[in-house]
Scaffold this motif. Structure first.
Motif, PDB file in Angstrom:
ATOM      1  N   MET A   1      56.797  -4.372  59.611  1.00  0.00           N
ATOM      2  CA  MET A   1      55.577  -3.624  59.416  1.00  0.00           C
ATOM      3  C   MET A   1      55.963  -2.205  58.993  1.00  0.00           C
ATOM      4  O   MET A   1      56.757  -1.558  59.673  1.00  0.00           O
ATOM      5  N   ASP A   2      55.405  -1.732  57.900  1.00  0.00           N
ATOM      6  CA  ASP A   2      55.723  -0.369  57.458  1.00  0.00           C
ATOM      7  C   ASP A   2      54.973   0.651  58.321  1.00  0.00           C
ATOM      8  O   ASP A   2      54.132   0.298  59.146  1.00  0.00           O
ATOM      9  N   PHE A   3      55.312   1.912  58.137  1.00  0.00           N
ATOM     10  CA  PHE A   3      54.765   2.962  58.995  1.00  0.00           C
ATOM     11  C   PHE A   3      53.245   3.071  58.875  1.00  0.00           C
ATOM     12  O   PHE A   3      52.550   3.230  59.889  1.00  0.00           O
ATOM     13  N   GLN A   4      52.705   2.970  57.671  1.00  0.00           N
ATOM     14  CA  GLN A   4      51.252   3.072  57.503  1.00  0.00           C
ATOM     15  C   GLN A   4      50.533   1.944  58.237  1.00  0.00           C
ATOM     16  O   GLN A   4      49.497   2.170  58.876  1.00  0.00           O
ATOM     17  N   ALA A   5      51.082   0.733  58.166  1.00  0.00           N
ATOM     18  CA  ALA A   5      50.491  -0.401  58.877  1.00  0.00           C
ATOM     19  C   ALA A   5      50.599  -0.197  60.389  1.00  0.00           C
ATOM     20  O   ALA A   5      49.685  -0.544  61.140  1.00  0.00           O
ATOM     21  N   PHE A   6      51.700   0.375  60.825  1.00  0.00           N
ATOM     22  CA  PHE A   6      51.891   0.650  62.245  1.00  0.00           C
ATOM     23  C   PHE A   6      50.862   1.672  62.727  1.00  0.00           C
ATOM     24  O   PHE A   6      50.285   1.527  63.805  1.00  0.00           O
ATOM     25  N   ILE A   7      50.638   2.710  61.937  1.00  0.00           N
ATOM     26  CA  ILE A   7      49.617   3.708  62.283  1.00  0.00           C
ATOM     27  C   ILE A   7      48.253   3.030  62.424  1.00  0.00           C
ATOM     28  O   ILE A   7      47.526   3.265  63.391  1.00  0.00           O
ATOM     29  N   HIS A   8      47.917   2.185  61.458  1.00  0.00           N
ATOM     30  CA  HIS A   8      46.634   1.482  61.482  1.00  0.00           C
ATOM     31  C   HIS A   8      46.523   0.620  62.753  1.00  0.00           C
ATOM     32  O   HIS A   8      45.466   0.591  63.402  1.00  0.00           O
ATOM     33  N   ALA A   9      47.600  -0.064  63.115  1.00  0.00           N
ATOM     34  CA  ALA A   9      47.600  -0.898  64.324  1.00  0.00           C
ATOM     35  C   ALA A   9      47.404  -0.037  65.570  1.00  0.00           C
ATOM     36  O   ALA A   9      46.679  -0.428  66.496  1.00  0.00           O
ATOM     37  N   GLN A  10      48.019   1.132  65.614  1.00  0.00           N
ATOM     38  CA  GLN A  10      47.847   2.044  66.752  1.00  0.00           C
ATOM     39  C   GLN A  10      46.400   2.523  66.845  1.00  0.00           C
ATOM     40  O   GLN A  10      45.829   2.587  67.933  1.00  0.00           O
ATOM     41  N   ASP A  11      45.813   2.860  65.691  1.00  0.00           N
ATOM     42  CA  ASP A  11      44.413   3.297  65.690  1.00  0.00           C
ATOM     43  C   ASP A  11      43.516   2.199  66.257  1.00  0.00           C
ATOM     44  O   ASP A  11      42.629   2.466  67.069  1.00  0.00           O
ATOM     45  N   LYS A  12      43.784   0.975  65.844  1.00  0.00           N
ATOM     46  CA  LYS A  12      42.982  -0.157  66.323  1.00  0.00           C
ATOM     47  C   LYS A  12      43.232  -0.393  67.823  1.00  0.00           C
ATOM     48  O   LYS A  12      42.295  -0.585  68.588  1.00  0.00           O
ATOM     49  N   ARG A  13      44.488  -0.331  68.222  1.00  0.00           N
ATOM     50  CA  ARG A  13      44.860  -0.562  69.623  1.00  0.00           C
ATOM     51  C   ARG A  13      44.172   0.429  70.550  1.00  0.00           C
ATOM     52  O   ARG A  13      43.711   0.076  71.628  1.00  0.00           O
ATOM     53  N   PHE A  14      44.101   1.691  70.150  1.00  0.00           N
ATOM     54  CA  PHE A  14      43.519   2.721  70.996  1.00  0.00           C
ATOM     55  C   PHE A  14      42.057   3.017  70.650  1.00  0.00           C
ATOM     56  O   PHE A  14      41.488   3.975  71.149  1.00  0.00           O
ATOM     57  N   ASN A  15      41.484   2.190  69.777  1.00  0.00           N
ATOM     58  CA  ASN A  15      40.086   2.324  69.390  1.00  0.00           C
ATOM     59  C   ASN A  15      39.762   3.762  68.987  1.00  0.00           C
ATOM     60  O   ASN A  15      38.848   4.398  69.519  1.00  0.00           O
ATOM     61  N   ARG A  16      40.530   4.269  68.047  1.00  0.00           N
ATOM     62  CA  ARG A  16      40.353   5.654  67.610  1.00  0.00           C
ATOM     63  C   ARG A  16      40.155   5.695  66.100  1.00  0.00           C
ATOM     64  O   ARG A  16      40.587   4.805  65.372  1.00  0.00           O
ATOM     65  N   ALA A  17      39.508   6.738  65.670  1.00  0.00           N
ATOM     66  CA  ALA A  17      39.299   6.925  64.235  1.00  0.00           C
ATOM     67  C   ALA A  17      40.649   7.172  63.568  1.00  0.00           C
ATOM     68  O   ALA A  17      41.570   7.719  64.189  1.00  0.00           O
ATOM     69  N   THR A 126      62.726   3.783  67.767  1.00  0.00           N
ATOM     70  CA  THR A 126      64.100   3.285  67.787  1.00  0.00           C
ATOM     71  C   THR A 126      64.687   3.215  66.373  1.00  0.00           C
ATOM     72  O   THR A 126      63.949   3.311  65.378  1.00  0.00           O
ATOM     73  N   ASP A 127      65.993   3.030  66.303  1.00  0.00           N
ATOM     74  CA  ASP A 127      66.640   2.848  64.999  1.00  0.00           C
ATOM     75  C   ASP A 127      66.038   1.665  64.261  1.00  0.00           C
ATOM     76  O   ASP A 127      65.860   1.711  63.039  1.00  0.00           O
ATOM     77  N   LYS A 128      65.716   0.593  64.979  1.00  0.00           N
ATOM     78  CA  LYS A 128      65.120  -0.585  64.335  1.00  0.00           C
ATOM     79  C   LYS A 128      63.775  -0.241  63.699  1.00  0.00           C
ATOM     80  O   LYS A 128      63.502  -0.624  62.570  1.00  0.00           O
ATOM     81  N   LYS A 129      62.940   0.510  64.435  1.00  0.00           N
ATOM     82  CA  LYS A 129      61.647   0.899  63.862  1.00  0.00           C
ATOM     83  C   LYS A 129      61.850   1.800  62.654  1.00  0.00           C
ATOM     84  O   LYS A 129      61.163   1.636  61.637  1.00  0.00           O
ATOM     85  N   LEU A 130      62.778   2.761  62.744  1.00  0.00           N
ATOM     86  CA  LEU A 130      63.027   3.624  61.580  1.00  0.00           C
ATOM     87  C   LEU A 130      63.459   2.792  60.376  1.00  0.00           C
ATOM     88  O   LEU A 130      63.040   3.068  59.248  1.00  0.00           O
TER      89      LEU A 130
END
Length: 173
Positions: A1-17, A126-130
């Motif tokens: 998952m690229d960083f932009q997709a990860f950001i989107h998943a975090q927004d959804k996970r925390f129910n935030r704009a 982590t290094d893996k996420k980077l």
């Protein structure tokens, strides 16, 4: 998952704009200081600068402030723990001086800043996420740590809310 997709998943996970980050300049301070610049949640530039002496450190940091015109500064904090006290004996602990230079430049430019210890940031970014996010930079250890701090800020701190959505409890924000 690229960083932009990860950001989107975090927004959804925390129910935030969705969070359109400010222009974030992040640092990993030390004798060699890593830096990274993010705009619109995207890594735009990164590198490492010489901050080995206070003759050069403030000037080299200020050049980045001027070049990237950040709206927010993020950096790794530093503490001297008992186990490292002997290592620092007789040292001026340049990292602390570099942090002071960053804080002073922020004060002069009226820039908000966040600082946090390395452990929670490195434990999450982590290094893996980077690598997955395309941010693994060979031979740029300090720049990668600055990238971690920028990513962490984007993922867990909304400037408008002032609230952390970090999975870690003891984070300075």
């Amino acid at each position: 998952m690229d960083f932009q997709a990860f950001i989107h998943a975090q927004d959804k996970r925390f129910n935030r704009a969705p969070y359109d980050s400010e222009r974030i300049l992040s640092f990993d301070p030390g004798h060699t200081t890593g830096w990274a610049f993010f705009a619109n949640n995207t890594l735009q530039a990164y590198g490492q600068i010489n901050t080995k002496t206070m003759d050069t450190a403030p000037h080299n940091i200020m050049e980045l402030f001027v070049k990237y015109d950040p709206t927010q500064i993020v950096f790794e904090d530093y503490r001297i723990y008992k186990g490292l006290a002997e290592h620092h004996e007789g040292s001026s602990v340049q990292t602390i001086h570099v942090i002071g230079a960053i804080e002073t430049l922020c004060a002069f430019k009226f820039l908000p800043y966040s600082k946090r210890m390395a452990a929670p940031v490195k434990n999450f970014c982590t290094d893996k996420k980077l690598t997955d996010w395309g941010f693994k930079k060979k031979g740029m250890r300090h720049a990668m740590d600055a990238i971690r701090h920028g990513c962490y800020q984007i993922l867990f701190y909304h400037a408008d809310s002032g609230k952390s959505t970090s999975p870690y409890k003891k984070v300075v924000g």
